[in-house]
Design an enzyme around this catalytic site. Sequence first.
Site, PDB file in Angstrom:
ATOM      1  N   ARG A 121       0.789  -0.764  -0.407  1.00 53.31           N
ATOM      2  CA  ARG A 121      -0.497   0.064  -0.079  1.00 53.31           C
ATOM      3  C   ARG A 121       0.556   1.447   0.153  1.00 53.31           C
ATOM      4  NH1 ARG A 121      -3.233  -3.042   3.690  1.00 53.31           N
ATOM      5  NH2 ARG A 121      -4.385  -3.961   2.537  1.00 53.31           N
ATOM      6  N   LYS A 143       2.831  11.996 -10.639  1.00 50.23           N
ATOM      7  CA  LYS A 143       1.790  11.097 -11.348  1.00 50.23           C
ATOM      8  C   LYS A 143       2.373  10.079 -11.473  1.00 50.23           C
ATOM      9  CE  LYS A 143      -1.000  14.650 -13.202  1.00 50.23           C
ATOM     10  NZ  LYS A 143      -1.876  15.300 -14.976  1.00 50.23           N
ATOM     11  N   GLU A 185       8.963  20.773 -23.475  1.00 52.47           N
ATOM     12  CA  GLU A 185       8.901  20.688 -22.491  1.00 52.47           C
ATOM     13  C   GLU A 185       9.444  21.606 -21.363  1.00 52.47           C
ATOM     14  OE1 GLU A 185       6.119  18.832 -21.646  1.00 52.47           O
ATOM     15  OE2 GLU A 185       6.004  17.130 -22.246  1.00 52.47           O
ATOM     16  N   LYS A 227       6.738  23.924 -11.819  1.00 52.94           N
ATOM     17  CA  LYS A 227       6.548  22.616 -11.510  1.00 52.94           C
ATOM     18  C   LYS A 227       5.907  22.664 -10.405  1.00 52.94           C
ATOM     19  CE  LYS A 227       5.005  18.348 -13.247  1.00 52.94           C
ATOM     20  NZ  LYS A 227       5.373  16.643 -13.261  1.00 52.94           N
ATOM     21  N   GLU A 237      -5.247  17.849  -9.488  1.00 49.46           N
ATOM     22  CA  GLU A 237      -5.382  19.033 -11.040  1.00 49.46           C
ATOM     23  C   GLU A 237      -6.882  19.114 -10.054  1.00 49.46           C
ATOM     24  OE1 GLU A 237      -3.995  16.854 -14.074  1.00 49.46           O
ATOM     25  OE2 GLU A 237      -5.027  18.037 -15.414  1.00 49.46           O
ATOM     26  N   ARG A 242      -3.079  23.332 -12.152  1.00 50.60           N
ATOM     27  CA  ARG A 242      -2.527  21.403 -12.379  1.00 50.60           C
ATOM     28  C   ARG A 242      -2.334  21.377 -14.200  1.00 50.60           C
ATOM     29  NH1 ARG A 242       0.989  16.583 -10.117  1.00 50.60           N
ATOM     30  NH2 ARG A 242       1.305  16.153 -11.818  1.00 50.60           N
ATOM     31  N   ASN A 246      -1.290  20.920 -19.254  1.00 50.87           N
ATOM     32  CA  ASN A 246      -1.201  20.219 -20.615  1.00 50.87           C
ATOM     33  C   ASN A 246      -0.772  21.351 -21.478  1.00 50.87           C
ATOM     34  OD1 ASN A 246      -1.497  17.820 -19.078  1.00 50.87           O
ATOM     35  ND2 ASN A 246      -3.778  18.742 -18.290  1.00 50.87           N
ATOM     36  N   HIS A 249      -0.203  19.505 -25.285  1.00 49.33           N
ATOM     37  CA  HIS A 249      -0.901  18.363 -24.950  1.00 49.33           C
ATOM     38  C   HIS A 249      -1.856  17.538 -25.227  1.00 49.33           C
ATOM     39  CE1 HIS A 249       2.842  18.565 -22.702  1.00 49.33           C
ATOM     40  NE2 HIS A 249       2.368  17.276 -22.302  1.00 49.33           N
ATOM     41  N   HIS A 253      -1.541  14.697 -27.462  1.00 50.44           N
ATOM     42  CA  HIS A 253      -1.896  13.270 -27.847  1.00 50.44           C
ATOM     43  C   HIS A 253      -2.480  12.871 -28.955  1.00 50.44           C
ATOM     44  CE1 HIS A 253      -4.936  10.618 -26.572  1.00 50.44           C
ATOM     45  NE2 HIS A 253      -4.099  10.388 -25.098  1.00 50.44           N
ATOM     46  N   HIS A 267       7.199  11.802 -28.007  1.00 51.10           N
ATOM     47  CA  HIS A 267       5.997  12.834 -26.524  1.00 51.10           C
ATOM     48  C   HIS A 267       6.514  13.952 -26.707  1.00 51.10           C
ATOM     49  CE1 HIS A 267       3.366  13.921 -23.347  1.00 51.10           C
ATOM     50  NE2 HIS A 267       4.656  14.622 -22.949  1.00 51.10           N
TER      51      HIS A 267
HETATM   52  N1  LIG Z   1       4.372  11.415 -14.808  1.00 50.06           N
HETATM   53  C1  LIG Z   1       4.800  12.574 -15.147  1.00 50.06           C
HETATM   54  O1  LIG Z   1       3.895  13.681 -15.307  1.00 50.06           O
HETATM   55  C2  LIG Z   1       4.719  11.886 -16.643  1.00 50.06           C
HETATM   56  C3  LIG Z   1       5.048  13.264 -17.648  1.00 50.06           C
HETATM   57  C4  LIG Z   1       5.766  13.524 -18.813  1.00 50.06           C
HETATM   58  C5  LIG Z   1       5.656  12.040 -19.288  1.00 50.06           C
HETATM   59  N2  LIG Z   1       5.926  11.289 -18.754  1.00 50.06           N
HETATM   60  C6  LIG Z   1       6.193  10.260 -19.194  1.00 50.06           C
HETATM   61  O2  LIG Z   1       7.464  10.049 -19.207  1.00 50.06           O
HETATM   62  C7  LIG Z   1       7.758   9.210 -21.256  1.00 50.06           C
HETATM   63  C8  LIG Z   1       8.413  10.005 -21.779  1.00 50.06           C
HETATM   64  O3  LIG Z   1       9.876  10.019 -20.809  1.00 50.06           O
HETATM   65  P1  LIG Z   1      10.922   9.629 -21.343  1.00 50.06           P
HETATM   66  O4  LIG Z   1      11.061  11.174 -22.831  1.00 50.06           O
HETATM   67  O5  LIG Z   1      12.608  10.429 -20.470  1.00 50.06           O
HETATM   68  O6  LIG Z   1      11.574   8.585 -22.133  1.00 50.06           O
HETATM   69  P2  LIG Z   1      12.357   7.357 -22.213  1.00 50.06           P
HETATM   70  O7  LIG Z   1      11.571   6.851 -20.350  1.00 50.06           O
HETATM   71  O8  LIG Z   1      11.727   6.590 -23.069  1.00 50.06           O
HETATM   72  O9  LIG Z   1      13.762   7.536 -22.000  1.00 50.06           O
HETATM   73  C9  LIG Z   1      13.633   8.114 -23.956  1.00 50.06           C
HETATM   74  C10 LIG Z   1      15.348   7.292 -24.348  1.00 50.06           C
HETATM   75  O10 LIG Z   1      16.596   7.668 -23.658  1.00 50.06           O
HETATM   76  C11 LIG Z   1      17.047   6.461 -23.268  1.00 50.06           C
HETATM   77  N3  LIG Z   1      18.284   7.114 -22.087  1.00 50.06           N
HETATM   78  C12 LIG Z   1      17.550   8.067 -20.933  1.00 50.06           C
HETATM   79  N4  LIG Z   1      18.342   8.569 -20.398  1.00 50.06           N
HETATM   80  C13 LIG Z   1      19.722   8.364 -20.794  1.00 50.06           C
HETATM   81  C14 LIG Z   1      20.737   8.472 -20.853  1.00 50.06           C
HETATM   82  N5  LIG Z   1      20.991   9.415 -19.589  1.00 50.06           N
HETATM   83  N6  LIG Z   1      21.682   8.564 -22.087  1.00 50.06           N
HETATM   84  C15 LIG Z   1      21.444   7.799 -22.326  1.00 50.06           C
HETATM   85  N7  LIG Z   1      20.173   7.495 -22.569  1.00 50.06           N
HETATM   86  C16 LIG Z   1      19.157   7.905 -21.641  1.00 50.06           C
HETATM   87  C17 LIG Z   1      16.019   5.537 -22.749  1.00 50.06           C
HETATM   88  O11 LIG Z   1      16.171   4.672 -23.111  1.00 50.06           O
HETATM   89  C18 LIG Z   1      14.844   5.808 -24.251  1.00 50.06           C
HETATM   90  O12 LIG Z   1      15.504   5.544 -24.791  1.00 50.06           O
HETATM   91  C19 LIG Z   1       6.333   8.636 -21.229  1.00 50.06           C
HETATM   92  O13 LIG Z   1       5.754   7.679 -21.062  1.00 50.06           O
HETATM   93  C20 LIG Z   1       5.634   9.749 -21.044  1.00 50.06           C
HETATM   94  O14 LIG Z   1       3.961   9.288 -20.276  1.00 50.06           O
HETATM   95  C21 LIG Z   1       5.392  11.457 -17.156  1.00 50.06           C
HETATM   96 ZN   LIG Z   2       4.030  15.911 -21.688  1.00 52.00          ZN
END
Ligand SMILES: NC(=O)c1ccc[n+]([C@@H]2O[C@H](COP(=O)([O-])OP(=O)(O)OC[C@H]3O[C@@H](n4cnc5c(N)ncnc54)[C@H](O)[C@@H]3O)[C@@H](O)[C@H]2O)c1
Ligand SMILES: [Zn+2]
Length: 368
Positions: A121, A143, A185, A227, A237, A242, A246, A249, A253, A267
């Site tokens: 939990r 999130k 972003e 943020k 939100e 918050r 978006n 987005h 999306h 993304h």
């Molecule tokens: N929780 C939230 O508030 C929130 C907000 C925005 C996005 N997201 C989520 O985040 C995800 C996207 O995240 P992302 O863009 O970081 O993608 P990701 O985690 O897939 O990383 C992108 C790529 O970079 C590589 N990588 C990461 N760090 C590295 C480094 N230092 N050196 C070399 N390679 C590296 C990874 O292996 C991957 O291939 C999505 O799933 C999205 O939904 C969540």
């Molecule tokens: Zn985003």
Amino acid sequence: MTTIPVDIAGRPYEVRIGAGLLSDLAGQCGARLRKPRVPIITDANVHAAWGATVTASLTAAGHEPVWRILPPGEASKSWSQLAATVDWLLAEEVERGDHILALGGGVIGDLTGFAAAIIKRGCHFIQLPTTLLAQVDSSVGGKTAINTAAGKNLVGAFHQPSLVLADLDALGTLPRRDLAAGYAEVVKYGLIADAGFFEWCEAHGAALIAGDAEARAHAVSVSVTAKARIVAADERETTGQRALLNLGHTFGHALEAECGFSASLLHGEAVALGMVLAARYSARLGLMRGQDADRIAAHIAEAGLPARLAELGLACDGAALTAHMLHDKKMDAGTLPFLLMRGIGAAFLAADVALDDVAAFLDVELAG
Ligand SMILES: NC(=O)c1ccc[n+]([C@@H]2O[C@H](COP(=O)([O-])OP(=O)(O)OC[C@H]3O[C@@H](n4cnc5c(N)ncnc54)[C@H](O)[C@@H]3O)[C@@H](O)[C@H]2O)c1
Ligand SMILES: [Zn+2]
């Protein structure tokens, strides 16, 4: 090092931003690591680039890192990886007072955070974001989610980390395309509420992407500060604040959905184009000056991000894109919250956007 507090009632935590934080991981985590074995979840790319640094820091402090290394990519945010990761953590006998480490981008942070939210939990976790997107956005705010057949991020929980360590050195091994996607972003925070920061982006964005350490430090600090302020004011939100995060987005999306959430459109790339579309649509409604929308598009293009809908070469019409919007998880009782702009740094939540008008606008944009 810069330290930014996230003042969530009852669960405040710090985001530390600086170079060398992973080399000093054990020192940064301090007494949070209360057992010899430290569970770390990461992906194969990040492990290859940063696994040895993390292992060296932990072993020097008398810890034994135990790794779970997932395949890189969005597909790891799945029920099956969640189940396997939770089982693995339970086999490691993680207790509620323990901290799980999430080393990677948003994929690893979202999956690990969700696993931490549901184990016994809720146990603690520490975000070690290694992408620009994760450092400026996903690692802060609590999130967490996985994807299901019905769509992206539809199953998850609000679960705040206990600490976020954004090591700017990690950006040095990130592929340029991922860096630029994360930069979208960063620009977003300027467009939402900080025209001065957008101007700074225009002046320093190219240097940031090229590797300028000072520019990276400044951009991550300003973004996290923005943020943190929004999340502290509206964690779940509920008040609309918050929702400003978006910006870009809703359009983004729809574009991601049309591309099947594939690597053909990341993304951040979808958000970049989505912000341009939100600006151009705001200008079409007479809310914002056309020249400001052009200025946003010019900066997005300069960062090497998509700035024109026609350039994606999508074989669909505007109505197909607005149909994707109807499946957005932000949809509430038949209305979709739409972020528009009255100018650069003046985003607002519009209540009365007509989707057929948006579809007509997108038809024009698709045609170039
Ligand atoms: N929780 C939230 O508030 C929130 C907000 C925005 C996005 N997201 C989520 O985040 C995800 C996207 O995240 P992302 O863009 O970081 O993608 P990701 O985690 O897939 O990383 C992108 C790529 O970079 C590589 N990588 C990461 N760090 C590295 C480094 N230092 N050196 C070399 N390679 C590296 C990874 O292996 C991957 O291939 C999505 O799933 C999205 O939904 C969540
Ligand atoms: Zn985003």
